[in-house]
Design a protein around this motif. Sequence first.
Motif, PDB file in Angstrom:
ATOM      1  N   UNK A  73      47.750  31.337  41.624  1.00 64.72           N
ATOM      2  CA  UNK A  73      48.983  31.794  41.044  1.00 64.72           C
ATOM      3  C   UNK A  73      49.560  32.262  42.323  1.00 64.72           C
ATOM      4  N   UNK A  74      50.900  32.107  42.441  1.00 62.58           N
ATOM      5  CA  UNK A  74      51.703  32.654  43.307  1.00 62.58           C
ATOM      6  C   UNK A  74      52.663  33.760  43.045  1.00 62.58           C
ATOM      7  N   UNK A  75      52.876  34.815  43.862  1.00 60.52           N
ATOM      8  CA  UNK A  75      53.758  35.804  43.496  1.00 60.52           C
ATOM      9  C   UNK A  75      54.773  35.945  44.742  1.00 60.52           C
ATOM     10  N   UNK A 316      51.828  40.327  28.638  1.00 58.97           N
ATOM     11  CA  UNK A 316      51.311  41.378  29.846  1.00 58.97           C
ATOM     12  C   UNK A 316      51.924  42.783  29.604  1.00 58.97           C
ATOM     13  N   UNK A 317      53.071  42.807  29.501  1.00 59.41           N
ATOM     14  CA  UNK A 317      53.877  44.023  29.330  1.00 59.41           C
ATOM     15  C   UNK A 317      53.353  44.920  28.003  1.00 59.41           C
ATOM     16  N   UNK A 381      54.488  47.044  40.820  1.00 57.50           N
ATOM     17  CA  UNK A 381      53.398  46.949  41.722  1.00 57.50           C
ATOM     18  C   UNK A 381      52.199  46.546  41.095  1.00 57.50           C
ATOM     19  N   UNK A 382      51.765  47.302  39.862  1.00 57.93           N
ATOM     20  CA  UNK A 382      50.745  46.987  39.072  1.00 57.93           C
ATOM     21  C   UNK A 382      50.953  46.067  38.047  1.00 57.93           C
ATOM     22  N   UNK A 387      49.895  40.589  36.008  1.00 51.73           N
ATOM     23  CA  UNK A 387      50.357  39.139  35.589  1.00 51.73           C
ATOM     24  C   UNK A 387      49.688  38.144  36.465  1.00 51.73           C
ATOM     25  N   UNK A 388      49.329  38.216  37.553  1.00 52.12           N
ATOM     26  CA  UNK A 388      48.613  37.345  38.306  1.00 52.12           C
ATOM     27  C   UNK A 388      47.188  37.154  37.822  1.00 52.12           C
TER      28      UNK A 388
END
Length: 399
Positions: A73-75, A316-317, A381-382, A387-388
Amino acid sequence: MKPTVKGQGEQVFQEVLEIRRHFHQHPELSGEEYETSKKVQETLDSYGIPYKTGYAKTGVLGVIEGGKPGKTVALRADMDALPIEEENTHEFVSKVTGKMHACGHDAHTAMLLGAGKILNEMKDEIPGKVLLVFQPSEEITPIGGAKPMMEDGVFDEHQPDAIFAQHVWPDLPVGQIGALPGPMMGASDRFKIVIEGAGGHASMPHQTVDAIIVANAVMTNLQTIVSRNVDPVDSAVLTIGKIEGGSRYNVIADKVVIEGTIRTYKPKTKEMVKNRFHQIVNGVTEAMDAKATIEYYDGYPATVNDPTWAEHIQQTAVSMYGTEATPEVEPSLGGEDFSRFLLKYPGAYFWLGTALPGVEKQKPLHDPEFKIDENALSYGTEFMVQVAIDALYKLQKGE
């Protein structure tokens, strides 16, 4: 058990805050992010995160190898600032004349570094890899930094199975996340028109071709594209942002320069508007015995979220902050270079609420007085971390 990180953003908040303020005080424009990139590298070194550099000159790719086998996974965070003179008065205003982080990229970069720290400290629990993509030149459409990074091989060794990015959003309160399936941001084309007439004395207009009058007719007729050619249920914007012409009150102008932008969601609408734009500019100027030279730049494509990964953001939220954390939002016609990553890899782009509390009218992005509620930094940040992690577990299950 899938790890959860709610609350860990607060643990790195002070560090992320200081990094964000450092970037804010030392903004660098697109293609000039050398000191920003150096700071990113120094911070990754201090966290023990390996990385490679040189993508699109200043881009950085951090790689966090999880302790368990899995997907990738990419951020992504953008790093560049804008050529805007800051008009804020807080203690960490820009120290560089005419340059400002008026779009929140300082916060994006700082939050991704904070997310990297959290992820690296828990990497033994992670099934797969997380890529930290620090992108330059997001603001310099139509070139951008995403495409040059990919051309320079940023994903040659590590191919993401999903990619995500966030953007600070002053229209949402802190603690809320905005995400949609499908179009999230618009295609952003640019144009420049040079209209050439024939100048002369203001008292003898019959001997001239007044470039200002021609420009006025061109601009008026261009607005009919949206009002009369675009389907009313579709969306498009054509904005003239700059016009220059004339030299003196009693001299008829021989040349006018017009610059602007066209925003759309659908490729079909974009092409129709582009064609009508050329027809109107050339037709009007020819009818008025003037000449037009057009420079048209196909900018960033629309940012279109994969429906599965947009739903992933929303889920996720909700799992972290409750149902009130995902309000209904409408897409924006603002342009975003992350769109080019999404053309190659599935993923999603979302908005992070950063509205200042108690302020009825928030300053928009790109405003010289743009500010964020820095309490949003711990959320951003968290949330990127979760998400990842959630995405890696989802990919592992083959969902």
